[in-house]
Motif scaffolding. Sequence first.
Motif, PDB file in Angstrom:
ATOM      1  N   LYS A 359       0.826  -1.211   0.000  1.00 24.08           N
ATOM      2  CA  LYS A 359       0.000   0.000   0.000  1.00 24.08           C
ATOM      3  C   LYS A 359       0.858   1.258   0.000  1.00 24.08           C
ATOM      4  O   LYS A 359       0.555   2.233  -0.687  1.00 24.08           O
ATOM      5  CB  LYS A 359      -0.915  -0.012   1.222  1.00 24.08           C
ATOM      6  CG  LYS A 359      -1.883  -1.194   1.269  1.00 24.08           C
ATOM      7  CD  LYS A 359      -2.687  -1.199   2.548  1.00 24.08           C
ATOM      8  CE  LYS A 359      -3.612  -2.406   2.617  1.00 24.08           C
ATOM      9  NZ  LYS A 359      -4.372  -2.454   3.897  1.00 24.08           N
ATOM     10  N   ALA A 360       1.951   1.231   0.781  1.00 24.20           N
ATOM     11  CA  ALA A 360       2.798   2.420   0.885  1.00 24.20           C
ATOM     12  C   ALA A 360       3.473   2.751  -0.435  1.00 24.20           C
ATOM     13  O   ALA A 360       3.581   3.925  -0.821  1.00 24.20           O
ATOM     14  CB  ALA A 360       3.849   2.209   1.976  1.00 24.20           C
ATOM     15  N   LEU A 361       3.910   1.740  -1.160  1.00 33.13           N
ATOM     16  CA  LEU A 361       4.586   1.988  -2.434  1.00 33.13           C
ATOM     17  C   LEU A 361       3.601   2.460  -3.502  1.00 33.13           C
ATOM     18  O   LEU A 361       3.972   3.215  -4.407  1.00 33.13           O
ATOM     19  CB  LEU A 361       5.328   0.737  -2.890  1.00 33.13           C
ATOM     20  CG  LEU A 361       6.487   0.303  -1.971  1.00 33.13           C
ATOM     21  CD1 LEU A 361       7.167  -0.956  -2.511  1.00 33.13           C
ATOM     22  CD2 LEU A 361       7.512   1.419  -1.800  1.00 33.13           C
ATOM     23  N   ALA A 362       2.350   2.017  -3.385  1.00 34.20           N
ATOM     24  CA  ALA A 362       1.323   2.541  -4.295  1.00 34.20           C
ATOM     25  C   ALA A 362       1.104   4.025  -4.027  1.00 34.20           C
ATOM     26  O   ALA A 362       0.957   4.826  -4.965  1.00 34.20           O
ATOM     27  CB  ALA A 362       0.022   1.766  -4.113  1.00 34.20           C
ATOM     28  N   ALA A 363       1.099   4.404  -2.748  1.00 36.46           N
ATOM     29  CA  ALA A 363       0.973   5.827  -2.405  1.00 36.46           C
ATOM     30  C   ALA A 363       2.179   6.608  -2.904  1.00 36.46           C
ATOM     31  O   ALA A 363       2.055   7.751  -3.352  1.00 36.46           O
ATOM     32  CB  ALA A 363       0.827   5.973  -0.890  1.00 36.46           C
ATOM     33  N   ARG A 364       3.353   5.993  -2.841  1.00 36.13           N
ATOM     34  CA  ARG A 364       4.577   6.649  -3.325  1.00 36.13           C
ATOM     35  C   ARG A 364       4.482   6.935  -4.819  1.00 36.13           C
ATOM     36  O   ARG A 364       4.906   7.997  -5.288  1.00 36.13           O
ATOM     37  CB  ARG A 364       5.779   5.765  -3.003  1.00 36.13           C
ATOM     38  CG  ARG A 364       7.135   6.307  -3.449  1.00 36.13           C
ATOM     39  CD  ARG A 364       8.234   5.362  -2.961  1.00 36.13           C
ATOM     40  NE  ARG A 364       9.515   5.656  -3.573  1.00 36.13           N
ATOM     41  CZ  ARG A 364      10.367   6.587  -3.143  1.00 36.13           C
ATOM     42  NH1 ARG A 364      10.057   7.334  -2.099  1.00 36.13           N
ATOM     43  NH2 ARG A 364      11.519   6.778  -3.763  1.00 36.13           N
ATOM     44  N   LEU A 365       3.923   5.994  -5.577  1.00 40.74           N
ATOM     45  CA  LEU A 365       3.769   6.209  -7.016  1.00 40.74           C
ATOM     46  C   LEU A 365       2.823   7.377  -7.302  1.00 40.74           C
ATOM     47  O   LEU A 365       2.964   8.060  -8.319  1.00 40.74           O
ATOM     48  CB  LEU A 365       3.240   4.938  -7.680  1.00 40.74           C
ATOM     49  CG  LEU A 365       4.253   3.856  -8.064  1.00 40.74           C
ATOM     50  CD1 LEU A 365       3.553   2.720  -8.794  1.00 40.74           C
ATOM     51  CD2 LEU A 365       5.353   4.425  -8.940  1.00 40.74           C
ATOM     52  N   GLU A 366       1.857   7.582  -6.422  1.00 41.24           N
ATOM     53  CA  GLU A 366       0.888   8.664  -6.607  1.00 41.24           C
ATOM     54  C   GLU A 366       1.342   9.964  -5.957  1.00 41.24           C
ATOM     55  O   GLU A 366       0.572  10.932  -5.895  1.00 41.24           O
ATOM     56  CB  GLU A 366      -0.469   8.251  -6.027  1.00 41.24           C
ATOM     57  CG  GLU A 366      -1.056   6.988  -6.644  1.00 41.24           C
ATOM     58  CD  GLU A 366      -1.399   7.159  -8.109  1.00 41.24           C
ATOM     59  OE1 GLU A 366      -1.644   8.326  -8.518  1.00 41.24           O
ATOM     60  OE2 GLU A 366      -1.438   6.157  -8.843  1.00 41.24           O
ATOM     61  N   ASN A 367       2.590   9.981  -5.448  1.00 42.46           N
ATOM     62  CA  ASN A 367       3.147  11.159  -4.760  1.00 42.46           C
ATOM     63  C   ASN A 367       2.300  11.582  -3.563  1.00 42.46           C
ATOM     64  O   ASN A 367       2.141  12.781  -3.279  1.00 42.46           O
ATOM     65  CB  ASN A 367       3.289  12.331  -5.739  1.00 42.46           C
ATOM     66  CG  ASN A 367       4.317  12.056  -6.823  1.00 42.46           C
ATOM     67  OD1 ASN A 367       5.397  11.525  -6.544  1.00 42.46           O
ATOM     68  ND2 ASN A 367       3.974  12.392  -8.057  1.00 42.46           N
ATOM     69  N   GLN A 368       1.757  10.580  -2.862  1.00 45.61           N
ATOM     70  CA  GLN A 368       0.968  10.835  -1.674  1.00 45.61           C
ATOM     71  C   GLN A 368       1.815  10.570  -0.425  1.00 45.61           C
ATOM     72  O   GLN A 368       2.799   9.827  -0.480  1.00 45.61           O
ATOM     73  CB  GLN A 368      -0.283   9.941  -1.658  1.00 45.61           C
ATOM     74  CG  GLN A 368      -1.233  10.194  -2.817  1.00 45.61           C
ATOM     75  CD  GLN A 368      -2.393   9.214  -2.807  1.00 45.61           C
ATOM     76  OE1 GLN A 368      -2.446   8.300  -1.998  1.00 45.61           O
ATOM     77  NE2 GLN A 368      -3.332   9.415  -3.725  1.00 45.61           N
ATOM     78  N   PRO A 369       1.442  11.147   0.723  1.00 45.27           N
ATOM     79  CA  PRO A 369       2.185  10.882   1.967  1.00 45.27           C
ATOM     80  C   PRO A 369       2.135   9.397   2.318  1.00 45.27           C
ATOM     81  O   PRO A 369       1.104   8.727   2.111  1.00 45.27           O
ATOM     82  CB  PRO A 369       1.446  11.730   3.010  1.00 45.27           C
ATOM     83  CG  PRO A 369       0.698  12.757   2.223  1.00 45.27           C
ATOM     84  CD  PRO A 369       0.360  12.130   0.909  1.00 45.27           C
ATOM     85  N   LEU A 370       3.227   8.877   2.864  1.00 42.46           N
ATOM     86  CA  LEU A 370       3.289   7.471   3.216  1.00 42.46           C
ATOM     87  C   LEU A 370       2.668   7.225   4.593  1.00 42.46           C
ATOM     88  O   LEU A 370       2.848   8.024   5.518  1.00 42.46           O
ATOM     89  CB  LEU A 370       4.732   6.976   3.234  1.00 42.46           C
ATOM     90  CG  LEU A 370       5.506   7.070   1.914  1.00 42.46           C
ATOM     91  CD1 LEU A 370       6.854   6.367   2.047  1.00 42.46           C
ATOM     92  CD2 LEU A 370       4.722   6.468   0.762  1.00 42.46           C
ATOM     93  N   PRO A 371       1.933   6.136   4.741  1.00 44.99           N
ATOM     94  CA  PRO A 371       1.402   5.792   6.067  1.00 44.99           C
ATOM     95  C   PRO A 371       2.526   5.285   6.972  1.00 44.99           C
ATOM     96  O   PRO A 371       3.662   5.101   6.530  1.00 44.99           O
ATOM     97  CB  PRO A 371       0.397   4.676   5.755  1.00 44.99           C
ATOM     98  CG  PRO A 371       0.930   4.041   4.501  1.00 44.99           C
ATOM     99  CD  PRO A 371       1.569   5.151   3.707  1.00 44.99           C
TER     100      PRO A 371
END
Length: 450
Positions: A359-371
């Motif tokens: 999940k965190a790496l998917a957020a990284r691809l979207e330039n979103q903050p990491l959980p």
Amino acid sequence: MHRFIVVGGGAGGLELATRLGDRYAPRKNKGEVRAQVTLVDRNPTHIWKPLLHEVAAGSMDPFTQELEYAAQARWHGFEFQQGELTGLDRAAKRITLAPVIDDDGAELLPQRVLDYDTLVVAIGSTTHFFGVKGAPEYSLALDTVSQAERFRKRLIAACMRAEHQAHEPVESTPDASVPSTEPRVQVAIVGAGATGVELSAELRNTAQVLSAYGLHKLDPRHDVGIVLIEAGPRILPALQERVSTATAELLTKLGVKLMTGETVAEVAPGVVRTASGKAIRADLTVWAAGIKAPAILSQLDGLPVNRLGQLIVRRTLQTEVDDNVFALGDCAACPWPGNERNVPPRAQAAHQQASFLLKALAARLENQPLPEFTYRDFGSLVSLGHFSAVGNLMGGVIGGNMLIEGLFARFMYMSLYRLHIAALHGYARMVLDTFAHWLRRTTLPRVKLH
């Protein structure tokens, strides 16, 4: 296209690479490739490390449980590169892999350099000998399949030699009529953590089966001795005291000799010496006293490590000095809020971290903050072979804390491996694999005999 590289194909690393491959494989995204996933491991095959004590005891044939990384990569849309990590250039975002050498010393693959955008280090742990004299030279560790297989073959050989020596004529002595109380073969296991305890129980079963199949005619209980040596005041020091007490009672019934409060000072051929001055005869010595991170981690371009050599990571599992480098599993020192120690080096922690990073790496691809990662301790289980199992369930499993043992605990322990298989292949293939494994066991001896 974002380049993910996962170094280490253990429980956490392989699960992460598989699930990343499934998510970003071109066939799952109508030909569009948003990310390339590469798994790196020095070995060509994977086996679940908690099973190695069963391989050492011969109760599991590793060749029926190994998974080919190349095949898993083909099925799940990632690339596999065989090689050992030897270097990291954080500025250039690239890693260096050592050449791959075959059994004859010939080079199979040259040294390679791989570029990444996100690097995940998951190379696990290795045995910690704590500087004990003779321990690396004269004891066997159980870090790899080859080490476990080596111990198994040496155990069979020791039993066969002992039977032959028992039939040889001996010179008459004043005490010749008094039967010896010493076992003819003795295995010393240093370290009474989960690995040491599980191995001691499996070995008792192995001694019985080898005798039943005629590989030796020794009494499996009295002629094959098992000594479990622990520096702490009780076995299973990392688990709750009531789990330790229940396990100690079961091991004593199996004829395993427990020596607690004994720190090993030296390992020599045929003997283990303790700091208190005791000398324990040992035809075979297994070292299961602790783990540490591989030495290469302290050489990775300035990444900070702790005293055990683990990469120090934040709760996002990113290293302290580089947001592009993550770590999970045994090689990561991850904070555990509300506890004085870090997240423990257990398979359940690696599994949870792999799920979190997906999940965190998917957020990284979207330039979103990491959980931030939060570890949930579901308890611990220790297998005592086919005799029993013991452990405690806690947290999300039952909403409290409960000691379990016997058939139910054994079932729960076996289900852990099945959940690992499900994470790699899905539940349908896991069910088929379980059925196929059961069919194989009906046509094979309970212990590998050769």
